[in-house]
Design an enzyme around this catalytic site. Structure first.
Site, short mmCIF file in Angstrom:
data_model
loop_
_atom_site.label_atom_id
_atom_site.label_comp_id
_atom_site.label_asym_id
_atom_site.label_seq_id
_atom_site.Cartn_x
_atom_site.Cartn_y
_atom_site.Cartn_z
N ASP A 164 -6.41 2.98 4.17
CA ASP A 164 -6.11 4.12 3.61
C ASP A 164 -7.16 5.06 3.70
O ASP A 164 -8.20 5.03 4.42
CB ASP A 164 -5.58 3.75 2.01
N HIS A 209 -6.48 8.45 -3.10
CA HIS A 209 -5.36 7.82 -2.67
C HIS A 209 -5.42 6.20 -2.78
O HIS A 209 -4.70 5.30 -3.10
CB HIS A 209 -4.71 8.37 -1.61
N SER A 401 4.17 5.25 -1.78
CA SER A 401 2.76 4.76 -1.43
C SER A 401 2.53 3.88 -2.64
O SER A 401 1.57 2.91 -2.44
CB SER A 401 1.89 6.16 -1.45
#
Length: 532
Positions: A164, A209, A401
């Site tokens: 990520d 994220h 996600s």
């Protein structure tokens, strides 16, 4: 060589260029490894359309080879292109090539396939959040907290690779707080940082994220006194940063990170991989370099969990389209632990892939998920300050996600209790015990890790599936059966190593043991520290 000669005779003024092309063609191995030139270019249809639309552009591509020498790289250089990255995991490399030369490259005898090195995007949905703060319910929804109370304190944690935007050093990713009576020294459970974006890099997560995802998997609630806890709070994670600090990444960035996991999985006990990124270009799993790389990791005994995407009904993009991996859609648990009121989130992608596979495989909570805040200065926090959750160390997001790491954490719990499980068994147990929904959008249903932990069947998923064509070394399909692990199907030297000749894949190791074995005791792993 004939096709090359025909092209040259129409461009006699390019005599020297044609001579070099002919020499390259003559140097390419013929029997067994290389194929003769074809009338149809071996290239992704989306790439050929891009070439037609932008004939004067220089395009970023991934080129998979049929040969082990440097002839294809030499051809790229001769055509005015530039090799940018080795992707040896799938016998490929990334390059920038003039669009006008893509056809010639795709007809070359040493080339298996040429595809766009396309941009990937995170599968979070910042517009899908409710502005009303709520305590996390997803751990209870999948009954992870119920499982904690049955797990032995001696069970060895597994490691989850987070592919990520990076992972910040958050207190919830350290060991348990000593004030709660735990003897843990508070060391970080982020075992290592590995980086692969082409831009400047720092180990921290400037986007926010990846940290959020790591917390869903492994956060232990240190900063909230146990209010916000991830699914597998004693597991370790490795930070495989593949995006730049704004979240941008290409397929070759991702594959470089996957190659690191492939090479270092044993060293760090990586048993699960989470990829909450989806491609922006439609493709078959038979021609997607990303899908091929993930299949190799699956065959290397790593459970691969990917997000379905947030496009709702319709096209599923790589890697969500791969039949081997666990593709996860998002459920809305309505802020409760009662699955009876759960629905599939409206944004969650689902459908039948171009290769005929129904996806997602399962759904997991993915709406208003509270997890770790990388920093108040992180890009996502700055863009959505109303999603910061008290006491200021947490952040709320929605999307597939988020549902993917819920499932990755569940897989980590299953493997922590029974490390002999292989990926196909983990997938089967999660699917076969899911709480069913009356909609194709949910796949088999919403995961229940407690039920999966008590599923002792030796049945496996994926039996008889055909591997991605990018992993064949001839025109014969390769079926996923135990006999293939010792065959000569693999074209890379890595694929013929001892990993594939182990008897583990066919032995009783994969069918032995269950959750009633000595791995689990009545000792409470969910001490007062874990309770909410």
């Amino acid at each position: 060589m004939i096709n090359t000669w025909n092209r040259c005779t129409h461009h006699l003024s390019s005599y020297h260029r044609c001579t070099i092309l002919l020499l390259i063609a003559l140097l390419l191995p013929l029997a067994g490894q290389a194929q003769a030139s074809h009338a149809v270019p071996r290239a992704q249809p989306a790439l050929l359309k891009l070439v037609a639309d932008q004939p004067s552009a220089r395009l970023e591509v991934i080129i998979q080879k049929l040969v082990n020498d440097g002839t294809v790289e030499a051809l790229v250089s001769h055509l005015g292109g530039l090799v940018t990255r080795d992707l040896g995991m799938i016998d490929a490399f990334a390059a920038v090539v003039p669009a006008q030369d893509i056809s010639e490259l795709a007809h070359s005898a040493g080339v298996r396939w040429v595809s766009i090195d396309d941009a990937l995007q995170q599968s979070n949905c910042t517009t899908c959040n409710s502005t009303q703060a709520n305590l996390s319910s997803y751990v209870g929804t999948i009954q992870a907290d119920r499982l904690w109370s049955e797990m032995s304190k001696k069970a060895q944690p597994v490691t989850v690779a987070v592919i990520d935007s990076g992972i910040a050093r958050h207190t919830d990713l350290q060991g348990a707080d000593n004030s709660n009576g735990n003897t843990d020294n508070g060391a970080s459970r982020v075992l290592v940082d590995a980086q692969f974006p082409r831009s400047s890099y720092v180990p921290n997560d400037k986007l926010g994220h990846g940290t959020h995802i790591a917390g869903i998997i492994a956060g232990n609630g240190n900063a909230s006194h146990g209010t916000y806890i991830g699914v597998a709070p004693t597991s370790n994670v490795v930070n495989v940063k593949v995006t730049d600090d704004t979240g941008k990444a290409t397929t070759s960035d991702i594959i470089s990170g996957l190659q690191w996991v492939y090479n270092n999985g044993t060293r760090y006990n990586i048993r699960v991989l989470n990829l909450s990124l989806t491609s922006t270009v439609a493709d078959s799993y038979n021609s997607s370099p990303l899908d091929a790389a993930l299949e190799l990791l699956w065959f290397k005994n790593i459970v691969v969990v990917v997000s379905a995407g947030n496009g709702g009904p319709g096209q599923l993009y790589p890697p969500a389209n791969d039949p081997f991996v666990i593709t996860v859609g998002a459920a809305n648990d309505q802020g409760t632990t009662d699955v009876q009121d759960d629905t599939v989130a409206s944004f969650s992608a689902y459908g039948t892939t171009g290769d005929g596979f129904a996806k997602p495989d399962v759904v997991a909570p993915g709406t208003n998920i509270v997890s770790l805040l990388a920093s108040s200065q992180a890009v996502l926090a700055q863009a959505h300050p109303d999603h910061i959750v008290a006491p200021g160390s947490y952040f709320r997001m929605s999307g597939t996600s988020m549902s993917a790491p819920v499932t990755a954490g569940a897989a980590a719990l299953l493997l922590q209790g029974n490390p002999k499980l292989n990926p196909d068994q983990v997938k089967y147990r999660l699917i076969s015990t899911a709480s069913t929904f009356n909609t194709a959008a949910a796949g088999a249903g919403e995961i229940n890790v407690y039920a999966a932990a008590h599923q002792s069947a030796a049945t496996t998923a994926n039996h008889g599936l055909i591997l991605s064509r990018m992993l064949w070394n001839n025109s014969n399909p390769v079926a996923y059966d135990s006999g293939n692990w010792t065959s000569g199907n693999w074209t890379s030297g890595n694929w013929t190593s001892g990993n594939w000749t182990s008897g583990n894949w066919t032995s009783g190791n994969w069918t032995s043991g269950n959750w009633t074995s000595g791995n689990w005791t009545s000792d409470s792993w969910a001490s007062d520290y874990w309770s909410q």
